[in-house]
Design a protein around this motif. Structure first.
Motif, PDB file in Angstrom:
ATOM      1  N   VAL A 258      10.916  17.514  37.808  1.00 19.74           N
ATOM      2  CA  VAL A 258      10.040  16.746  38.683  1.00 19.74           C
ATOM      3  C   VAL A 258       9.449  15.541  37.950  1.00 19.74           C
ATOM      4  O   VAL A 258       9.211  15.578  36.744  1.00 19.74           O
ATOM      5  N   ASN A 259       9.272  14.458  38.673  1.00 16.24           N
ATOM      6  CA  ASN A 259       8.601  13.282  38.125  1.00 16.24           C
ATOM      7  C   ASN A 259       7.130  13.383  38.485  1.00 16.24           C
ATOM      8  O   ASN A 259       6.744  13.201  39.643  1.00 16.24           O
ATOM      9  N   ALA A 260       6.317  13.691  37.498  1.00 10.65           N
ATOM     10  CA  ALA A 260       4.890  13.953  37.760  1.00 10.65           C
ATOM     11  C   ALA A 260       4.057  12.688  37.794  1.00 10.65           C
ATOM     12  O   ALA A 260       2.830  12.769  37.873  1.00 10.65           O
ATOM     13  N   SER A 261       4.683  11.519  37.719  1.00 11.75           N
ATOM     14  CA  SER A 261       3.902  10.281  37.680  1.00 11.75           C
ATOM     15  C   SER A 261       3.492   9.860  39.091  1.00 11.75           C
ATOM     16  O   SER A 261       3.791   8.759  39.550  1.00 11.75           O
ATOM     17  N   ASN A 262       2.809  10.762  39.783  1.00  8.04           N
ATOM     18  CA  ASN A 262       2.165  10.411  41.049  1.00  8.04           C
ATOM     19  C   ASN A 262       0.892  11.233  41.170  1.00  8.04           C
ATOM     20  O   ASN A 262       0.793  12.342  40.632  1.00  8.04           O
ATOM     21  N   ALA A 263      -0.076  10.677  41.868  1.00  7.39           N
ATOM     22  CA  ALA A 263      -1.418  11.265  41.884  1.00  7.39           C
ATOM     23  C   ALA A 263      -1.428  12.666  42.483  1.00  7.39           C
ATOM     24  O   ALA A 263      -2.152  13.547  42.015  1.00  7.39           O
ATOM     25  N   GLN A 264      -0.627  12.895  43.539  1.00 10.47           N
ATOM     26  CA  GLN A 264      -0.636  14.212  44.174  1.00 10.47           C
ATOM     27  C   GLN A 264      -0.222  15.303  43.192  1.00 10.47           C
ATOM     28  O   GLN A 264      -0.864  16.358  43.089  1.00 10.47           O
ATOM     29  N   LEU A 265       0.855  15.086  42.463  1.00  2.23           N
ATOM     30  CA  LEU A 265       1.314  16.104  41.522  1.00  2.23           C
ATOM     31  C   LEU A 265       0.342  16.283  40.361  1.00  2.23           C
ATOM     32  O   LEU A 265       0.091  17.402  39.917  1.00  2.23           O
ATOM     33  N   LEU A 266      -0.205  15.184  39.856  1.00  2.00           N
ATOM     34  CA  LEU A 266      -1.148  15.296  38.741  1.00  2.00           C
ATOM     35  C   LEU A 266      -2.403  16.043  39.166  1.00  2.00           C
ATOM     36  O   LEU A 266      -2.949  16.850  38.398  1.00  2.00           O
ATOM     37  N   ARG A 267      -2.869  15.796  40.383  1.00  3.69           N
ATOM     38  CA  ARG A 267      -4.022  16.551  40.882  1.00  3.69           C
ATOM     39  C   ARG A 267      -3.685  18.042  40.954  1.00  3.69           C
ATOM     40  O   ARG A 267      -4.484  18.897  40.616  1.00  3.69           O
ATOM     41  N   ALA A 268      -2.466  18.343  41.421  1.00  5.64           N
ATOM     42  CA  ALA A 268      -2.059  19.736  41.553  1.00  5.64           C
ATOM     43  C   ALA A 268      -1.943  20.406  40.182  1.00  5.64           C
ATOM     44  O   ALA A 268      -2.421  21.526  39.979  1.00  5.64           O
ATOM     45  N   PHE A 269      -1.319  19.730  39.221  1.00  4.46           N
ATOM     46  CA  PHE A 269      -1.155  20.299  37.894  1.00  4.46           C
ATOM     47  C   PHE A 269      -2.502  20.561  37.209  1.00  4.46           C
ATOM     48  O   PHE A 269      -2.619  21.455  36.369  1.00  4.46           O
ATOM     49  N   SER A 270      -3.514  19.784  37.556  1.00  3.72           N
ATOM     50  CA  SER A 270      -4.807  19.955  36.892  1.00  3.72           C
ATOM     51  C   SER A 270      -5.429  21.320  37.184  1.00  3.72           C
ATOM     52  O   SER A 270      -6.318  21.766  36.461  1.00  3.72           O
ATOM     53  N   ALA A 271      -4.965  22.013  38.234  1.00  3.08           N
ATOM     54  CA  ALA A 271      -5.533  23.315  38.582  1.00  3.08           C
ATOM     55  C   ALA A 271      -5.135  24.392  37.578  1.00  3.08           C
ATOM     56  O   ALA A 271      -5.939  25.263  37.239  1.00  3.08           O
ATOM     57  N   GLU A 291      -3.712   7.562  38.588  1.00  2.00           N
ATOM     58  CA  GLU A 291      -2.880   8.518  37.862  1.00  2.00           C
ATOM     59  C   GLU A 291      -3.301   8.615  36.397  1.00  2.00           C
ATOM     60  O   GLU A 291      -3.342   9.701  35.816  1.00  2.00           O
ATOM     61  N   ARG A 292      -3.636   7.479  35.819  1.00  2.00           N
ATOM     62  CA  ARG A 292      -4.072   7.463  34.420  1.00  2.00           C
ATOM     63  C   ARG A 292      -5.386   8.233  34.259  1.00  2.00           C
ATOM     64  O   ARG A 292      -5.581   8.959  33.279  1.00  2.00           O
ATOM     65  N   LEU A 293      -6.289   8.071  35.218  1.00  2.00           N
ATOM     66  CA  LEU A 293      -7.559   8.796  35.176  1.00  2.00           C
ATOM     67  C   LEU A 293      -7.321  10.295  35.268  1.00  2.00           C
ATOM     68  O   LEU A 293      -7.940  11.084  34.539  1.00  2.00           O
ATOM     69  N   LEU A 294      -6.413  10.711  36.151  1.00  2.00           N
ATOM     70  CA  LEU A 294      -6.112  12.133  36.298  1.00  2.00           C
ATOM     71  C   LEU A 294      -5.513  12.703  35.015  1.00  2.00           C
ATOM     72  O   LEU A 294      -5.879  13.799  34.578  1.00  2.00           O
ATOM     73  N   LEU A 295      -4.601  11.953  34.392  1.00  2.00           N
ATOM     74  CA  LEU A 295      -3.985  12.418  33.148  1.00  2.00           C
ATOM     75  C   LEU A 295      -5.025  12.472  32.023  1.00  2.00           C
ATOM     76  O   LEU A 295      -5.064  13.426  31.246  1.00  2.00           O
ATOM     77  N   GLY A 296      -5.869  11.448  31.932  1.00  2.00           N
ATOM     78  CA  GLY A 296      -6.928  11.456  30.927  1.00  2.00           C
ATOM     79  C   GLY A 296      -7.881  12.616  31.112  1.00  2.00           C
ATOM     80  O   GLY A 296      -8.302  13.262  30.149  1.00  2.00           O
ATOM     81  N   ALA A 297      -8.209  12.909  32.372  1.00  2.00           N
ATOM     82  CA  ALA A 297      -9.099  14.040  32.665  1.00  2.00           C
ATOM     83  C   ALA A 297      -8.461  15.353  32.234  1.00  2.00           C
ATOM     84  O   ALA A 297      -9.140  16.260  31.733  1.00  2.00           O
TER      85      ALA A 297
END
Length: 443
Positions: A258-271, A291-297
């Motif tokens: 999967v290409n995780a470089s989208n906000a929906q997937l990054l939000r999901a992975f953060s769980a 997306e960068r903010l989600l990855l940094g978080a």
């Protein structure tokens, strides 16, 4: 798989996953391991062992080790259940006899079982080794906790000298097992950290036991930092649902391409945590601001969970790749404050939180002075981080810390922070002031 995991009951989930085992769409053994993972911990070997005894073909090494690790973990979980109890009437003589004839032999048998299972887990690699190691560590630490909690008869408790001798001898006898439990738990935590796992009950139990039995370790100290609210996963596609639901090891297999470089997937992975294989393919420079903010978080979240300076450095590098909003600036300042701390819980426990020098809270101080949306959070975090490596005999340090927490409380109240956040700021301010007074009274 997403539909199976969305079933209403644990039994329905297992039934649906059992049907998928025959599909051939997943690596051999992966779905059996997932079923064992989702079963009650003490029952996992009932699912894992039959497949290990009669595998459908060549099992991938990481999946085979995971099945073994889950089986070992289940057997460890069943230990220390139903210890013998002394029935009334209670007396010193009856307690000593009970300890020699019933409790002592039971404790020895449980200790030997933990030792044997720990050796089995030590032969594994990857996630399986992590599962077995953290289970062995938790078993040893539970053993110590349980042994200390055995109640003494009043006849013994009334004799302070006898009580002191008893607990002194007990602590001396338990110390090697306590260290073993710590070391095994640290091996497991390191494996989970390398995997990218965040939300896992094994990690939660290990951190809680380490904090309880090694009270000065500060393993969970960073849990109290005030950070921007977590991202809420949007469950739209099957990939997003799986990223939010699957334990990280299984997400690494099921979502490997999967290409995780989208906000929906990054939000999901953060769980649950983003798998290392997915994380390595993300280029912060090619991500959008959100997306960068989600990855940094997520990097900050990893750093807080495992107290790893490397994660805070990655957070800073990720967030520095573009413009930041208020939440991004707070996360970057938190990362700046902690990027010179210990690189892992093991180093934290051995050398302390400030082992490489003082923390840099200048970025947090700037945000606090700007009186923006996160001013109170930044002020509290700056004071809290400084308090991780205090100057114990310096009254002026504690005066400053008390003033910082008082200022943080005022700023938090202005931003309508939660009652627990306000209470913590007030408690720490009062504690710092009291420490400063006590130091001056000693002079």
């Amino acid at each position: 798989m997403a539909s199976a995991l969305a079933a209403k009951s644990r039994t329905e989930v297992d039934t649906a996953l059992a049907c998928l085992e025959e599909s051939g769409d997943f690596p051999p053994g992966l779905l059996r391991a997932l079923r064992a993972e989702l079963a009650p911990v003490a029952c996992a070997d009932a699912l894992a062992a039959p497949l290990l005894e009669k595998p459908p073909g060549k099992l991938p090494r990481d999946i085979e080790d995971t099945l073994f690790g889950l089986a070992v973990s289940a057997r460890l979980a069943r230990l220390l259940e139903g210890p013998p109890k002394l029935e009334p009437p209670f007396s010193k003589d009856r307690f000593m006899s009970f300890q020699k004839e019933q409790l002592g032999p039971w404790l020895v048998s449980q200790a030997l079982a933990i030792d044997a299972l720990s050796l089995e887990g030590a032969r594994l690699g990857g996630y399986g080794r992590g599962v077995a190691a953290i289970a062995a560590g938790n078993a040893d630490l539970r053993f110590v906790d349980m042994a200390r909690a055995i109640p003494l008869p009043e006849e013994i408790r009334a004799d302070k000298e006898l009580t002191d001798v008893y607990y002194g001898s007990l602590d001396e006898a338990l110390e090697p097992r306590k260290r073993r439990g710590r070391d095994a738990a640290l091996v497991g935590l390191r494996a989970f950290a390398e995997l990218g796992a965040v939300a896992d009950p094994r990690v939660t139990e290990a951190r809680a036991l380490l904090s309880k039995l090694w009270s000065g370790s500060r393993v969970d100290a960073l849990d109290e930092l005030v950070v921007p609210p977590p991202a809420v996963a949007s469950e739209a596609t099957a990939d997003v649902k799986l990223a939010a639901t699957l334990p990280t090891f299984y997400a690494g297999h099921a979502l490997s391409g999967v290409n995780a470089s989208n906000a929906q997937l990054l939000r999901a992975f953060s769980a649950r945590g983003v798998p290392k294989s997915v994380l390595e393919r993300l280029d912060p420079k090619k991500l959008s601001g959100e997306e960068r903010l989600l990855l940094g978080a997520m990097h900050v979240q990893f750093g807080r969970q495992y107290f790893r300076a490397a994660d805070f450095r990655r957070a800073r590098e990720t967030l520095a790749s573009g413009k930041l909003d208020d939440a991004g600036r707070l996360l970057s300042a938190i990362a700046q404050a902690l990027e010179r701390g210990p690189d892992g819980i093991g180093n934290l426990m051995l050398k302390g939180p400030g082992m490489t020098g003082s923390f840099d809270v200048s970025g947090l101080d700037v945000i606090a002075k700007q009186r923006g949306a996160f001013a109170g959070a930044a002020a509290f975090d700056a004071a809290y981080v400084l308090g991780l490596a205090p100057k114990p005999d310096d009254a002026a340090f504690w005066d400053d810390l008390g003033a910082r927490f008082e200022a943080a409380e005022k700023l938090l109240s202005q931003s309508k922070a939660s009652a627990p956040e306000l209470a913590r700021a007030k408690k720490y301010a009062e504690g710092a002031r009291a420490t400063a007074r006590a130091l001056r009274e000693k002079r």
